[in-house]
Motif scaffolding. Structure first.
Motif, PDB file in Angstrom:
ATOM      1  N   CYS A   1       0.836  -1.194   0.000  1.00  0.00           N
ATOM      2  CA  CYS A   1       0.000   0.000   0.000  1.00  0.00           C
ATOM      3  C   CYS A   1       0.875   1.250   0.000  1.00  0.00           C
ATOM      4  O   CYS A   1       1.890   1.316   0.701  1.00  0.00           O
TER       5      CYS A   1
ATOM      6  N   ARG B   1       1.068   3.363   4.035  1.00  0.00           N
ATOM      7  CA  ARG B   1       2.124   3.026   4.986  1.00  0.00           C
ATOM      8  C   ARG B   1       2.661   1.617   4.782  1.00  0.00           C
ATOM      9  O   ARG B   1       3.232   1.013   5.688  1.00  0.00           O
TER      10      ARG B   1
ATOM     11  N   PHE C   1      -5.902  -1.791   6.249  1.00  0.00           N
ATOM     12  CA  PHE C   1      -5.381  -0.965   7.343  1.00  0.00           C
ATOM     13  C   PHE C   1      -6.211   0.322   7.465  1.00  0.00           C
ATOM     14  O   PHE C   1      -6.881   0.546   8.472  1.00  0.00           O
TER      15      PHE C   1
ATOM     16  N   GLY D   1      -8.028   1.494   4.494  1.00  0.00           N
ATOM     17  CA  GLY D   1      -9.055   1.476   3.467  1.00  0.00           C
ATOM     18  C   GLY D   1      -8.716   2.135   2.144  1.00  0.00           C
ATOM     19  O   GLY D   1      -9.616   2.428   1.360  1.00  0.00           O
TER      20      GLY D   1
HETATM   21  S1  FES Z   1      -1.377   1.222   4.946  1.00  0.00           S
HETATM   22 FE1  FES Z   1      -2.878   0.822   3.470  1.00  0.00          FE
HETATM   23  S2  FES Z   1      -4.428   2.233   3.884  1.00  0.00           S
HETATM   24 FE2  FES Z   1      -2.939   2.645   5.374  1.00  0.00          FE
END
Ligand code: FES
Ligand SMILES: [Fe+2]
Length: 403
Positions: free
Chosen positions: A110, A113, A131, A133
């Motif tokens: 992602c 983060r 995590f 969305g």
């Molecule tokens: S790490 Fe994926 S939405 Fe925050």
């Protein structure tokens, strides 16, 4: 460099039955003569091939992070929106078939983060990180960003999933386990192997079962067990040996790839018989090695059609650790009257033999080689030409000469 020098490319001119007949002709000649395809000489390689951590790191870096690797069969993600994971080479990679039918691959990371966006295979319109969305479409574009106003100055366009090179050809999907946007030219990568793979019509296959086998042996030690029939009678007296001759196989070098064709016991009855009396279609059991780590094996199913098996071998955390992903498929030519259970049973049998016989002895060999005196070398016979060439090619590809 020893090389069988067989004119494999000429097989392009032949249909499947003719190809199998030509292979059978070569096998029957070997059975009659008690011979096998060979290289020019035996070859010694250092035990460190299997035990040197620096070599392992070079293999991971130069082979498993840079070269095209088989991520799966096309039939594993046949429909737009189908998504699968490929994690065996190191980074977690998500492979997705877009609405346009094109297969793309991304780091499964992602852009917020770094969490994994996809946790399991399936069909979806969007890939949503659990995590916070954030959502991505099948082309990797960020299309959903809760509380977007909290990210002032951030541009969605710059927050696309990181693409990795991907390509699809002949029912196979390849990726490279590093960032990049290139399309992999799979046919070019396979070279002379491409028409041989095309014969399996992998695009018409269907996945049936897959297992992961963790092994206490170097991935190349495990790989070596697929490349010769010299061990059939001794290591597999009650399993493979009743069906296949020992130390009687064909070897065709196809660039860095190879094909090894095993001789079937039934072909022993053909010795001395006029070819017009040989049964049709010819019996066939062959392994197609795709450099550096994949073997695709095809064999006839009793009752018709082709059993397809894929073995992918990967290095583990230490030179003496590795794992194999063993996956079976029913060929598109298997009659509907034959259930998937029949295919799965064949898979289970081979998995049992490989795990308890090939990989068991591989772990013993690995332990010994790791404790061997300095400078110890093992020896590949000229009948183990496939192994010789694999080690030469890997050494060349990683830029570390054989010692
Ligand atoms: S790490 Fe994926 S939405 Fe925050
Ligand atoms: Fe074996």
């Amino acid at each position: 460099m020893p090389d069988s020098g067989r004119p494999v490319v000429q097989e392009n001119m032949l249909d499947n039955a003719q190809v199998m007949r030509a292979l059978e002709r070569r096998l029957v000649a070997h059975i009659a003569a008690g011979t096998t395809d060979c290289g020019a000489a035996a070859m010694r390689v250092s035990a460190s091939e299997y035990a040197d951590p620096a070599r392992l790191e070079a293999e991971k870096r130069e082979l498993f992070r840079k070269l095209p690797l088989v991520a799966g069969f096309s039939c594993e993600i046949p429909n737009p929106g189908d998504v699968m994971l490929f994690e065996a080479a190191g980074p977690s990679i998500v492979v997705a078939r877009g609405r346009d039918g094109t297969v793309r691959a991304f780091l499964n990371m992602c852009m917020h983060r770094g969490a994994q966006v996809v946790k399991e295979c399936g069909n979806r319109k969007l890939m949503t990180c659990r995590f916070h969305g954030w959502s991505y479409d099948l082309e990797g574009r960020l299309v959903g960003m809760p509380s977007e106003g909290d990210f002032p100055g951030e541009d969605r366009d710059r927050l696309r999933l990181v693409q990795v090179p991907a390509g699809e050809w002949g029912g196979l999907i390849f990726v490279k386990a590093h960032a990049g946007e290139e399309r992999i030219d799979v046919a070019a990568w396979l070279g002379e192997m491409a028409p041989l793979i095309a014969r399996f019509n992998l695009g018409g296959a269907k996945p049936v079962k897959s297992d992961r086998i963790d092994i206490d042996t170097n991935w190349k030690y495990a790989l070596n067990t697929y490349g010769e029939s010299y061990h059939f009678g001794t290591l597999h007296p009650t399993t493979f040996s009743p069906a296949a001759f020992t130390n009687t196989n064909l070897y065709d070098r196809l660039g860095r790839h190879y094909r090894v064709t095993f001789s079937q016991r039934a072909q022993g009855d053909l010795v001395g018989k006029d070819e017009s009396q040989w049964p049709a279609p010819p019996v066939y059991g062959g392994s197609h090695y795709i450099f550096p780590n994949t073997i695709i094996y095809g064999a006839p199913v009793e009752g018709g059609g082709t059993f397809l098996h894929m073995y992918r071998l990967y290095p583990g955390e230490a030179p003496g650790k590795s794992f194999t992903i063993m996956s079976c498929y029913r060929g598109g030519d298997v009659p509907a009257s034959i259930s998937d259970d029949v295919i799965a049973q064949t898979h289970d049998f081979i998995e049992m033999v490989v795990r308890t016989e090939d990989y068991s002895i591989s772990a013993e060999g690995q332990r010994n080689l790791e404790c061997a005196p300095p400078g110890h070398a093992l020896v590949f016979g000229k009948n183990e030409i496939a192994l010789q060439n694999v080690h030469r090619d890997i050494a060349e590809a990683i830029g570390m000469p054989l010692t």
